[in-house]
Design a protein around this motif. Structure first.
Motif, PDB file in Angstrom:
ATOM      1  N   SER A 287       0.916  -1.203  -0.068  1.00 46.87           N
ATOM      2  CA  SER A 287      -0.102   0.015  -0.047  1.00 46.87           C
ATOM      3  C   SER A 287       0.999   1.460   0.040  1.00 46.87           C
ATOM      4  N   ALA A 288       2.074   1.005   0.324  1.00 50.83           N
ATOM      5  CA  ALA A 288       2.965   2.356   0.423  1.00 50.83           C
ATOM      6  C   ALA A 288       3.605   2.522  -0.742  1.00 50.83           C
ATOM      7  N   TYR A 289       3.651   1.751  -1.756  1.00 48.59           N
ATOM      8  CA  TYR A 289       3.978   1.935  -3.158  1.00 48.59           C
ATOM      9  C   TYR A 289       3.017   1.627  -4.156  1.00 48.59           C
ATOM     10  N   PRO A 290       1.815   2.338  -4.118  1.00 49.89           N
ATOM     11  CA  PRO A 290       0.784   1.851  -5.223  1.00 49.89           C
ATOM     12  C   PRO A 290       1.112   1.887  -6.606  1.00 49.89           C
ATOM     13  N   ALA A 291       2.236   2.846  -6.942  1.00 48.82           N
ATOM     14  CA  ALA A 291       2.382   2.901  -8.291  1.00 48.82           C
ATOM     15  C   ALA A 291       3.505   1.521  -8.900  1.00 48.82           C
ATOM     16  N   SER A 292       3.731   0.630  -7.814  1.00 50.81           N
ATOM     17  CA  SER A 292       4.657  -0.543  -8.204  1.00 50.81           C
ATOM     18  C   SER A 292       3.471  -1.362  -8.701  1.00 50.81           C
ATOM     19  N   LYS A 293       2.411  -1.607  -8.315  1.00 51.87           N
ATOM     20  CA  LYS A 293       1.611  -2.848  -8.571  1.00 51.87           C
ATOM     21  C   LYS A 293       1.233  -3.214 -10.037  1.00 51.87           C
ATOM     22  N   MET A 294       1.390  -4.311 -10.248  1.00 50.50           N
ATOM     23  CA  MET A 294       0.984  -4.869 -11.550  1.00 50.50           C
ATOM     24  C   MET A 294      -0.349  -5.685 -11.461  1.00 50.50           C
ATOM     25  N   VAL A 295      -0.101  -6.780 -10.544  1.00 45.42           N
ATOM     26  CA  VAL A 295      -1.473  -7.597 -10.178  1.00 45.42           C
ATOM     27  C   VAL A 295      -1.554  -7.556  -8.594  1.00 45.42           C
ATOM     28  N   ASP A 296      -2.570  -7.327  -7.871  1.00 43.96           N
ATOM     29  CA  ASP A 296      -2.523  -6.852  -6.679  1.00 43.96           C
ATOM     30  C   ASP A 296      -3.544  -7.984  -5.908  1.00 43.96           C
ATOM     31  N   ASP A 297      -3.100  -8.664  -5.104  1.00 39.48           N
ATOM     32  CA  ASP A 297      -4.173  -9.313  -4.126  1.00 39.48           C
ATOM     33  C   ASP A 297      -5.199 -10.150  -4.851  1.00 39.48           C
ATOM     34  N   ILE A 298      -4.816 -11.207  -5.517  1.00 39.94           N
ATOM     35  CA  ILE A 298      -5.673 -12.149  -6.342  1.00 39.94           C
ATOM     36  C   ILE A 298      -6.148 -13.062  -5.238  1.00 39.94           C
ATOM     37  N   ARG A 299      -7.380 -13.481  -5.386  1.00 41.22           N
ATOM     38  CA  ARG A 299      -8.035 -14.321  -4.001  1.00 41.22           C
ATOM     39  C   ARG A 299      -9.157 -15.159  -4.746  1.00 41.22           C
ATOM     40  N   ILE A 300      -8.786 -16.562  -4.500  1.00 42.71           N
ATOM     41  CA  ILE A 300      -9.600 -17.597  -5.138  1.00 42.71           C
ATOM     42  C   ILE A 300     -10.201 -18.225  -4.120  1.00 42.71           C
TER      43      ILE A 300
END
Length: 210
Positions: A109-122
């Motif tokens: 959360s402190a580096y939102p610009a770094s996200k490509m795919v975030d927190d996939i949950r199945i």
């Protein structure tokens, strides 16, 4: 009904709680200290959680809780089924600079610009009947809740990933060439003997001139 009573009497209950956390994988473009701003691909394959009793619902996600609640509203009876609850969570992929890649992996959360795919949950809920031959019960129930896939991608990130892949390919090629062209121990010994012989000849020629 007699079949169900017999199945209930012979039913074995296993209380299983399993939580497997995957390691974080760092794939840098360069490991040189002078390139602290080089891109790093951070991959977290996800955490796998497993429960064999619905009594552990409080430990699961809201998605899985809603799934089980819907079953109960439709008349599902836990007594006649062996359940298995599965969740794969926190599947992430980041792209950031090497200077802060570890901090980004710990606090996304402190580096939102770094996200490509975030927190996939199945989330998966499986139920097997304790009396498979009883036609009044569904033999196997499987419910799956798939995530909304959100990908944060750009031309800059694409170029950085291509650079990382190129550096890995180049490094593999270098290792292969080194292994193919490197001299054997016998060849190195022969070269050392030849060098020593040449040095002795030069020394003897110099002494004759003097």
């Amino acid at each position: 009904e007699e079949n169900l009573k017999t199945a209930l009497t012979a039913k074995m209950v296993m209380d299983l709680c399993l939580d497997l956390k995957s390691p974080v994988i760092f794939v840098p473009e360069s490991v040189e200290e002078s390139k602290g701003d080089s891109p790093v691909l951070v991959v977290q394959p996800g955490n796998l959680s497993m429960w064999s009793l619905r009594s552990h619902l409080a430990d699961t996600s809201q998605v899985l809780q809603d799934m089980v609640q819907s079953d109960q509203e439709q008349g599902h009876d836990d007594r006649y089924y062996n359940s298995l609850l599965l969740e794969l969570s926190e599947v992430r992929m980041l792209l950031c600079e090497r200077s802060y890649c570890h901090k980004a992996a710990q606090d996304v959360s402190a580096y939102p610009a770094s996200k490509m795919v975030d927190d996939i949950r199945i989330s998966i809920c499986m139920d097997n009947s304790i009396a498979p031959s009883n036609s009044a019960l569904t033999r196997t129930k499987i419910r799956v809740a798939l995530p909304e896939l959100s990908v944060n991608f750009s031309g800059l990130k694409y170029g950085a990933i291509m650079d990382i892949l190129a550096s890995i390919t180049a490094e593999d090629t270098t290792h292969q060439n080194d292994g193919r062209n490197s001299p054997s121990l016998q060849e190195r010994q022969e070269r050392a003997l030849e060098d020593g012989e040449r040095k002795r000849e030069k020394k003897e020629q110099k002494e004759k001139k003097e």
